[in-house]
Design an enzyme around this catalytic site. Structure first.
Site, mmCIF file in Angstrom:
data_model
loop_
_atom_site.group_PDB
_atom_site.id
_atom_site.type_symbol
_atom_site.label_atom_id
_atom_site.label_comp_id
_atom_site.label_asym_id
_atom_site.label_seq_id
_atom_site.Cartn_x
_atom_site.Cartn_y
_atom_site.Cartn_z
ATOM 1 N N HIS A 56 0.814 -1.228 0.000
ATOM 2 C CA HIS A 56 0.000 0.000 0.000
ATOM 3 C C HIS A 56 0.846 1.275 0.000
ATOM 4 O O HIS A 56 0.282 2.366 -0.051
ATOM 5 C CB HIS A 56 -0.927 0.037 1.224
ATOM 6 N N GLY A 85 -2.106 2.151 4.902
ATOM 7 C CA GLY A 85 -2.429 0.761 5.230
ATOM 8 C C GLY A 85 -1.276 -0.040 5.803
ATOM 9 O O GLY A 85 -1.013 -1.163 5.343
ATOM 10 N N HIS A 133 -6.138 -7.593 0.421
ATOM 11 C CA HIS A 133 -6.334 -6.186 0.049
ATOM 12 C C HIS A 133 -5.709 -5.907 -1.331
ATOM 13 O O HIS A 133 -4.697 -6.506 -1.690
ATOM 14 C CB HIS A 133 -5.686 -5.271 1.081
ATOM 15 N N TYR A 151 -2.838 -11.414 9.769
ATOM 16 C CA TYR A 151 -3.034 -10.863 11.108
ATOM 17 C C TYR A 151 -3.495 -11.899 12.127
ATOM 18 O O TYR A 151 -3.724 -11.555 13.273
ATOM 19 C CB TYR A 151 -3.997 -9.664 11.028
#
Ligand SMILES: [Zn+2]
Length: 354
Positions: A133, A141, A171, A299
């Site tokens: 990002h 991000g 993403h 994550y």
């Protein structure tokens, strides 16, 4: 058997966005330790320290103003207009030492580029990289500097002129796409949860490159709750088609592990097996070309430690055995505790745009 380099330093963990931030680069130490414990390093998988890149490498990708602010914030200077550059509070907070750490993780990705470009290794991995990002003039991000763009430039400078970038993070790989959207020699292909539901909100299927690079931007968004029946079929087939058509000299594969069902940020529902099987198929598609493998999101710590260490095994042609799990035992309770802590953190950060 494809000889694979593994770039790691415990200093990677000094990418420190805070103790309660979802992105914890200490996960990289767990992965390295797990691989070592399993005896993964040897002739097939060889570990190297990253060589820090230099400021001019960064300035070839980022604006001088942004680099200046990162350097000053890195020293703890106050009074900077950080929000103008996408830096904290919220999703990408500034931290002391961020410039030196940036040179190191970007250097890790460049080390990969150099090792595959000179033919010493067919594949090279640096999981600290993959920060897709990061933009020309601002952080975004959780990503500050674009190691990916700097590594692609390094490949091109070493004679690997045409580079294909494939991104399976949940993403959209918006930063990399924006940096190369007018370069016909860099094809960017991002598979992600649709921007209609998820940060950064971009990556529509109809988006194209600009000028002579019209055919070099590709996006394949998925609806929330997409599972392996679709994801695992589409990704290798689309990648294979574009790989054959574009005929790159090298491939950069970003393996963000947040499309897993266990991940607290995305809404795709891949099992670990489905996710790994897809990476395996991609490596098969790219088998005759130099490949750099970079990290990204991920994550749910037990899950990302598990799948990325298995990616290193897969890339170097080693099988994993069931006892790999026993060597790194994580209870599902740990996973759910982390999930709940992450969700609490996110709800507290009202300007967190994930
Ligand atoms: Zn992600």
């Amino acid at each position: 058997m494809i000889k694979t380099a593994y770039i790691h330093s415990n200093l990677y963990a000094s990418y420190d966005l805070g103790p309660r931030h979802p992105l914890q680069q200490t996960r990289l130490i767990d992965i390295f330790d797990r691989l070592r414990l399993h005896g993964a390093f040897g002739t097939d998988l060889v570990s190297f320290d990253p060589i820090a890149c230099i400021e001019s490498d960064v300035l070839a990708v980022h604006s001088a103003d942004f680099v200046d602010v990162v350097k000053r914030a890195s020293k703890g200077e106050s009074g900077l207009n950080l929000s103008l550059y996408g830096l904290g509070p919220g999703d990408t907070p500034a931290f002391r030492g961020m410039w030196e750490n940036g040179l190191l993780y970007c250097g890790g990705s460049v080390t990969c580029a150099n090792l595959v470009a000179d033919g010493t290794f067919g594949r090279a991995i640096s999981f600290a990289g993959g920060l897709h990002h990061a933009h020309y003039d601002h952080a975004s991000g959780f990503c500050i500097l674009s190691d990916i763009a700097i590594a692609i430039n390094a490949l091109k400078a070493r004679g690997l002129r045409k580079v294909m970038y494939v991104d399976i993070d949940v993403h959209h790989g918006d930063g990399v796409e924006a940096l190369f959207r007018s370069d016909p020699d860099v094809l960017t292909l991002s598979f992600h949860e649709s921007g209609a539901w998820l940060f950064p909100g971009t990556g529509n299927v109809q988006d194209r490159g600009t000028g002579s690079a019209e055919q070099s931007v590709w996006n394949i968004p998925f609806a929330p709750n997409t599972g392996g029946d679709i994801w695992c079929d589409v990704i290798p087939r689309a990648s294979s088609h574009l790989f054959d058509e574009f005929s790159p000299d090298a491939v950069v594969l970003q393996v963000g592990a947040d499309a897993l069902a266990e991940d607290p940020l995305g809404h795709l529902v891949m099992t670990r097996w489905e996710w790994l099987h897809t990476v395996e198929k991609l490596l098969q598609v790219f088998r005759d070309k130099p490949v750099i493998i970079l990290g990204g999101g991920g994550y749910c710590r037990p899950a990302v430690v598990d799948v990325w260490s298995r990616v290193a095994m897969l890339a170097s042609g080693q099988c994993w055995s069931d006892d790999l799990d026993e060597a790194y035992s994580v209870s599902s309770k740990d996973s759910w505790d982390f999930h709940h802590a992450t969700m609490r953190y996110l709800s507290e950060q009202r300007d967190l745009s994930i």
